[in-house]
Motif scaffolding. Sequence first.
Motif, PDB file in Angstrom:
ATOM      1  N   TYR A 115      44.252  46.843  35.041  1.00  0.00           N
ATOM      2  CA  TYR A 115      44.328  45.534  35.623  1.00  0.00           C
ATOM      3  C   TYR A 115      43.712  44.354  35.200  1.00  0.00           C
ATOM      4  O   TYR A 115      43.677  43.403  35.110  1.00  0.00           O
ATOM      5  CB  TYR A 115      44.234  45.478  37.070  1.00  0.00           C
ATOM      6  CG  TYR A 115      42.912  45.517  37.703  1.00  0.00           C
ATOM      7  CD1 TYR A 115      41.953  44.184  38.058  1.00  0.00           C
ATOM      8  CD2 TYR A 115      42.235  46.655  37.749  1.00  0.00           C
ATOM      9  CE1 TYR A 115      40.827  44.215  38.399  1.00  0.00           C
ATOM     10  CE2 TYR A 115      40.792  46.675  38.464  1.00  0.00           C
ATOM     11  CZ  TYR A 115      40.097  45.366  38.584  1.00  0.00           C
ATOM     12  OH  TYR A 115      38.871  45.513  39.108  1.00  0.00           O
ATOM     13  N   ASP A 116      42.281  44.781  34.414  1.00  0.00           N
ATOM     14  CA  ASP A 116      41.507  44.023  34.047  1.00  0.00           C
ATOM     15  C   ASP A 116      41.137  44.377  32.567  1.00  0.00           C
ATOM     16  O   ASP A 116      39.998  43.596  31.836  1.00  0.00           O
ATOM     17  CB  ASP A 116      40.131  43.727  34.750  1.00  0.00           C
ATOM     18  CG  ASP A 116      39.302  45.336  34.781  1.00  0.00           C
ATOM     19  OD1 ASP A 116      39.984  46.336  34.315  1.00  0.00           O
ATOM     20  OD2 ASP A 116      38.256  45.289  35.523  1.00  0.00           O
ATOM     21  N   LEU A 117      41.877  45.045  32.011  1.00  0.00           N
ATOM     22  CA  LEU A 117      41.772  45.391  30.444  1.00  0.00           C
ATOM     23  C   LEU A 117      42.681  45.830  29.869  1.00  0.00           C
ATOM     24  O   LEU A 117      43.699  46.333  29.878  1.00  0.00           O
ATOM     25  CB  LEU A 117      40.862  46.915  30.550  1.00  0.00           C
ATOM     26  CG  LEU A 117      40.530  47.347  29.064  1.00  0.00           C
ATOM     27  CD1 LEU A 117      39.447  46.347  28.328  1.00  0.00           C
ATOM     28  CD2 LEU A 117      40.009  48.728  29.164  1.00  0.00           C
ATOM     29  N   ASP A 118      42.988  44.766  28.532  1.00  0.00           N
ATOM     30  CA  ASP A 118      44.172  44.887  27.744  1.00  0.00           C
ATOM     31  C   ASP A 118      43.701  45.438  26.302  1.00  0.00           C
ATOM     32  O   ASP A 118      42.794  45.337  25.782  1.00  0.00           O
ATOM     33  CB  ASP A 118      44.588  43.488  27.692  1.00  0.00           C
ATOM     34  CG  ASP A 118      45.553  43.115  28.899  1.00  0.00           C
ATOM     35  OD1 ASP A 118      45.844  43.893  30.013  1.00  0.00           O
ATOM     36  OD2 ASP A 118      45.670  41.904  29.019  1.00  0.00           O
TER      37      ASP A 118
ATOM     38  N   GLY B  43      43.519  33.573  27.423  1.00  0.00           N
ATOM     39  CA  GLY B  43      43.075  34.041  28.605  1.00  0.00           C
ATOM     40  C   GLY B  43      44.001  34.659  29.721  1.00  0.00           C
ATOM     41  O   GLY B  43      43.446  34.842  30.784  1.00  0.00           O
ATOM     42  N   PHE B  44      45.100  35.017  29.444  1.00  0.00           N
ATOM     43  CA  PHE B  44      46.344  35.661  30.201  1.00  0.00           C
ATOM     44  C   PHE B  44      46.239  37.011  30.031  1.00  0.00           C
ATOM     45  O   PHE B  44      46.717  37.596  28.867  1.00  0.00           O
ATOM     46  CB  PHE B  44      47.469  35.110  29.990  1.00  0.00           C
ATOM     47  CG  PHE B  44      48.060  33.658  30.245  1.00  0.00           C
ATOM     48  CD1 PHE B  44      48.121  33.280  31.646  1.00  0.00           C
ATOM     49  CD2 PHE B  44      47.377  32.457  29.526  1.00  0.00           C
ATOM     50  CE1 PHE B  44      48.565  31.913  32.015  1.00  0.00           C
ATOM     51  CE2 PHE B  44      47.601  31.147  29.864  1.00  0.00           C
ATOM     52  CZ  PHE B  44      48.040  30.913  31.001  1.00  0.00           C
ATOM     53  N   MET B  45      45.738  37.711  31.255  1.00  0.00           N
ATOM     54  CA  MET B  45      45.670  39.281  31.104  1.00  0.00           C
ATOM     55  C   MET B  45      47.067  39.794  31.242  1.00  0.00           C
ATOM     56  O   MET B  45      48.017  39.237  32.153  1.00  0.00           O
ATOM     57  CB  MET B  45      44.883  39.579  32.154  1.00  0.00           C
ATOM     58  CG  MET B  45      43.203  39.226  32.209  1.00  0.00           C
ATOM     59  SD  MET B  45      42.557  39.770  30.546  1.00  0.00           S
ATOM     60  CE  MET B  45      42.328  41.543  30.943  1.00  0.00           C
ATOM     61  N   ARG B  46      47.494  40.988  30.735  1.00  0.00           N
ATOM     62  CA  ARG B  46      48.749  41.542  30.796  1.00  0.00           C
ATOM     63  C   ARG B  46      49.087  42.077  31.952  1.00  0.00           C
ATOM     64  O   ARG B  46      50.041  42.015  32.754  1.00  0.00           O
ATOM     65  CB  ARG B  46      48.874  42.560  29.678  1.00  0.00           C
ATOM     66  CG  ARG B  46      50.082  42.770  29.307  1.00  0.00           C
ATOM     67  CD  ARG B  46      51.139  41.721  29.166  1.00  0.00           C
ATOM     68  NE  ARG B  46      50.986  40.979  27.818  1.00  0.00           N
ATOM     69  CZ  ARG B  46      50.844  39.731  27.315  1.00  0.00           C
ATOM     70  NH1 ARG B  46      51.365  39.072  28.407  1.00  0.00           N
ATOM     71  NH2 ARG B  46      50.426  39.440  26.206  1.00  0.00           N
ATOM     72  N   GLY B  47      47.948  42.789  32.465  1.00  0.00           N
ATOM     73  CA  GLY B  47      48.198  43.689  33.833  1.00  0.00           C
ATOM     74  C   GLY B  47      48.297  45.191  33.413  1.00  0.00           C
ATOM     75  O   GLY B  47      48.934  45.627  32.676  1.00  0.00           O
ATOM     76  N   GLN B  48      48.173  46.000  34.578  1.00  0.00           N
ATOM     77  CA  GLN B  48      48.034  47.322  34.009  1.00  0.00           C
ATOM     78  C   GLN B  48      49.485  48.004  33.870  1.00  0.00           C
ATOM     79  O   GLN B  48      50.363  47.598  34.588  1.00  0.00           O
ATOM     80  CB  GLN B  48      47.611  47.993  35.597  1.00  0.00           C
ATOM     81  CG  GLN B  48      47.254  49.693  35.217  1.00  0.00           C
ATOM     82  CD  GLN B  48      46.484  50.271  36.417  1.00  0.00           C
ATOM     83  OE1 GLN B  48      46.182  49.551  37.527  1.00  0.00           O
ATOM     84  NE2 GLN B  48      45.977  51.350  36.110  1.00  0.00           N
TER      85      GLN B  48
END
Length: 305
Positions: free
Chosen positions: A80-83, A28-33
């Motif tokens: 920012y919302d896509l990995d 559940g942890f997004m990486r970030g842009q």
Amino acid sequence: MRFLSTALISLTLLSFAKQTQAQGLIDGFMRGQRKASLAVFGSRSTYDTYFVNTTEAKNPNLGTVTTEALTVVGTYGLGYDLDLIVAAPYIRTQSSAGYSPKQEGFQDVSAALRWEAFDYKIGRARLSWIFAAGYSMPIQNYVNDALVAIGRGSKNMDGRTMLHLKTRSFFLTGQYGYIRNGQVNLDHIVNYYDPSQTNPNSGSKVNVPDVTELIVRGGFVTKLFNIDVWGQRQRPQSSGTDIGPGIPFPTNVIGFTKVGATAYIRLLKQFGLTAGYSTTLDGRNTGKSTQINAGLVIGHWTANN
């Protein structure tokens, strides 16, 4: 990081009747842009007891089955919302008794897109609703119908959704996924099988049962370390066979319940170490395995995002 430990879960089943790959490819942890991480970790799982259907059994002609894997995992923030997440393992598995030959090689490459669709602030907490889609396929041809094998050789699609709650130092993630497994070709003609599981147009092409997966994970996170515990339950969602004489291993339905724990410590700003442990509580047509793992993580760490 939690993605890494989740990926490790999937490696514990490969030695006898491989499960989903990539089951559990997402956390559940997004990486970030434009932020990235690379991890390399090794794992070792063993079992001397396995489940025939749901009944525990031992085989003196099999002994203890040991599976060792070296896995590389890369994660990159496309937005920012896509990995984008990619993983590839090299696996070696062997038994301590009998005549099953050791199997070794690259198994399946897995890739997934993770999209944070909604993000809610609840007081000082943050709740994210995430969707993910993944795909996996064999990197090379390997033996897929043997008592000791590194995988089943199927091409799989994975879709899942999850809720991720994060406070200042605590998180809780629950996810549910469906894994669609493609048919596989055996290196021989099937001479005994459940007809509903075999393509009638080809005696060597068989179905691999689909599965669903539920994973719950919770723990503490800080800037320097984290520790969490998790539980994973996988169940077959399409019909299949059970382990038996003459029945292809890829057509067996596989299920299990596992629990485990993972720890991470940051040594430098861009370097950290991880280690984990897991064990099987129950299962169906799989090994009752215990696994340990450890690895190096390089790159951006988003535990406090």
